[in-house]
Scaffold this active site. Structure first.
Site, PDB file in Angstrom:
ATOM      1  CB  ALA A 128     -41.421  19.193  -9.548  1.00  0.00           C
ATOM      2  CE  LYS A 129     -34.604  20.474  -6.240  1.00  0.00           C
ATOM      3  NZ  LYS A 129     -34.004  21.731  -6.552  1.00  0.00           N
ATOM      4  N   GLY A 130     -36.207  16.394  -9.415  1.00  0.00           N
ATOM      5  CA  GLY A 130     -35.908  15.063  -9.949  1.00  0.00           C
ATOM      6  C   GLY A 130     -34.420  14.893 -10.082  1.00  0.00           C
ATOM      7  CG  ASP A 169     -30.793  21.045  -8.194  1.00  0.00           C
ATOM      8  OD1 ASP A 169     -31.625  21.849  -7.765  1.00  0.00           O
ATOM      9  OD2 ASP A 169     -30.056  20.382  -7.434  1.00  0.00           O
TER      10      ASP A 169
END
Ligand code: GLU
Length: 447
Positions: A128-130, A169
């Protein structure tokens, strides 16, 4: 069934002319690069086409609106995303970035890379990444806290220790994760540290987590140098970016005997062919933009240091180049000018697909991000285990277990390099994609 059951497909030993042609002359987004890399890796394996089709797309992308009260009382409205790519091997896992260039597609591309990163490390997580489209430098500390708490609320239903576990991140840090954990826990009515990783150690974070991505970059650099019979003592290294990845990689490599000849921050690079004393320069997290200030403020050891641009650093004649700042810095425009023998990707996606093909043709070895900086998510996994078990590990244990996980993943990649005569990137993708595809095959399609 083992991953060996996926045999190389015919004619799969290098990128096709068509693939290279398609990549040439176009600027690439993270999603385009990720999709091209997937297609290239899939060509090495016999995987059901429908599984590859599925993996070209995320399971879902959540888009949210995040209104934030500024310190002056006005309200600004931001957009946030959470892309969940694949969860066949476990809960979604990946960072949250605060950056003005965040887009839906970028989150999807980065979430795909997280799926492969967790799989190559054999962690029981998906990808996942957001992020939020915002310049974090434009926010005060209180504004950043309010933004984080409101964003946490907007994505609350989609995250959780068994569903999707965010982490730091670009533009986010342990403090951001602490706010996120607190906001989630307050709504749930109990403290749930396992909802995010990369927290400060006092509230369930793991020792060694902040240094871990840089540590893994250093470990794979040491391993590829040893694979090439290149003693670290005779190895020169240039590192772009002096955040937690670049600074920790540079410090460890120097400690292990390499000569770090150049490092940089957002304002430029410093270079000394005899070696920069990286231990005495604060990392971005310790003191932002300290690399260039080291020279401008006339530090005692700065005499003899040359100022270079970040672009010049990439083209230095060194043994190892570590781009550890942002994505898309090695493109078809400068790939021919890279003089390093080895590129170790500290950042996510620093090399475009087109540049990768040029580097391969020129014999430059590229160790891909999905293994090089995977120490971050690996120690995130250790953190999650500690949170769930309510048991703290010592820093020594974290670093020892990280070392052994890295070596296991590295050896799996080496086996594919030797078995298939492919690039390091292709080998890492083959390891990762085999595991993900095998899990899809075993679980089958629901309903
Ligand atoms: N953002 C980091 C990465 O790109 C860490 C992800 C995590 O720990 O979940 O690998």
């Amino acid at each position: 069934m083992s991953s060996d059951s996926f045999q190389p497909a015919e004619g799969a030993t290098s990128a096709s002319t068509e693939e290279r042609g398609r990549a040439t002359g176009e600027s690439e987004s993270a999603l385009e690069t990720a999709r091209r890399q997937l297609a290239r890796a899939a060509a090495h394996l016999e995987i059901d086409e429908s599984i590859v089709d599925r993996l070209e797309h995320p399971t879902r992308v959540l888009e949210v609106t995040v209104p934030v009260r500024r310190d002056d009382g006005s309200v600004d409205v931001f957009t946030g995303y959470r892309a969940q790519h694949d969860s066949v091997r476990g809960p979604y896992k990946g960072g949250l970035r605060y950056h003005p260039a965040v887009t839906r597609d970028e989150c999807v591309g980065l979430s795909m890379w997280m799926t492969w990163k967790c799989a190559v490390m054999d962690l029981p997580f998906g990808g996942a990444k957001g992020g939020v489209v915002v310049d974090p430098k434009s926010l005060s500390g209180e504004e950043k806290e309010r933004l984080t708490r409101r964003f946490a609320q907007e994505i609350r239903d989609s995250i959780g220790p068994t569903k999707d576990i965010p982490a730091p991140d670009m533009g986010t840090d342990p403090q951001t994760m602490a706010w996120l954990m607190d906001a989630y826990s307050m709504q749930e009515g109990e403290t749930i540290p396992g909802v995010v990783t990369g927290k400060p150690p006092t509230i369930g974070g793991s020792y060694g987590r902040e240094e871990a991505p840089g540590r893994s970059v250093a470990i794979v650099t040491r391993e590829i140098c040893s694979y090439d019979d290149r003693p670290l003592e005779d190895t020169t290294v240039a590192v772009q970016g002096f955040g937690s990845v670049g600074a920790n990689a540079a410090r460890l490599l120097e400690e292990w005997g390499a000569t770090v000849v150049a490092v940089s921050d957002v304002n430029g690079a410093i270079y000394d062919p005899d070696g920069v004393d990286v231990a005495s320069i604060p990392s971005h997290d310790e003191e932002p933009e300290a690399v260039t200030r080291y020279v401008t403020e006339g530090h005692a050891d700065a005499a003899g240091l040359e100022r270079l641009s970040n672009d010049d650093l990439l083209e230095l004649d060194v043994d190892v180049l570590i781009p550890a700042a942002v994505g898309n810095v090695i493109t078809e425009d400068n790939a021919d000018d890279i003089r390093a023998d080895i590129v170790v990707e500290g950042a996510n996606g620093p090399t475009t697909f087109a540049a990768d093909a040029i580097l391969d043709e020129r014999g430059v070895q590229v160790v891909p991000d999905i293994i090089a900086n995977a120490g971050g998510v690996t120690v995130s996994y250790f953190e999650w285990l500690q949170d769930i078990n309510r048991r703290k590990w010592s820093e020594k244990r974290v670093n020892e277990e990280l070392e052994s996980e890295m070596l296991e993943a590295w050896n799996a990649v080496v086996r594919e390099v030797e078995r298939r005569d492919v690039t390091w990137r292709d080998a890492a993708y083959v390891v990762a994609l085999s595991r993900v595809a095998e899990a899809h095959e075993m679980r089958g399609l629901w309903p």
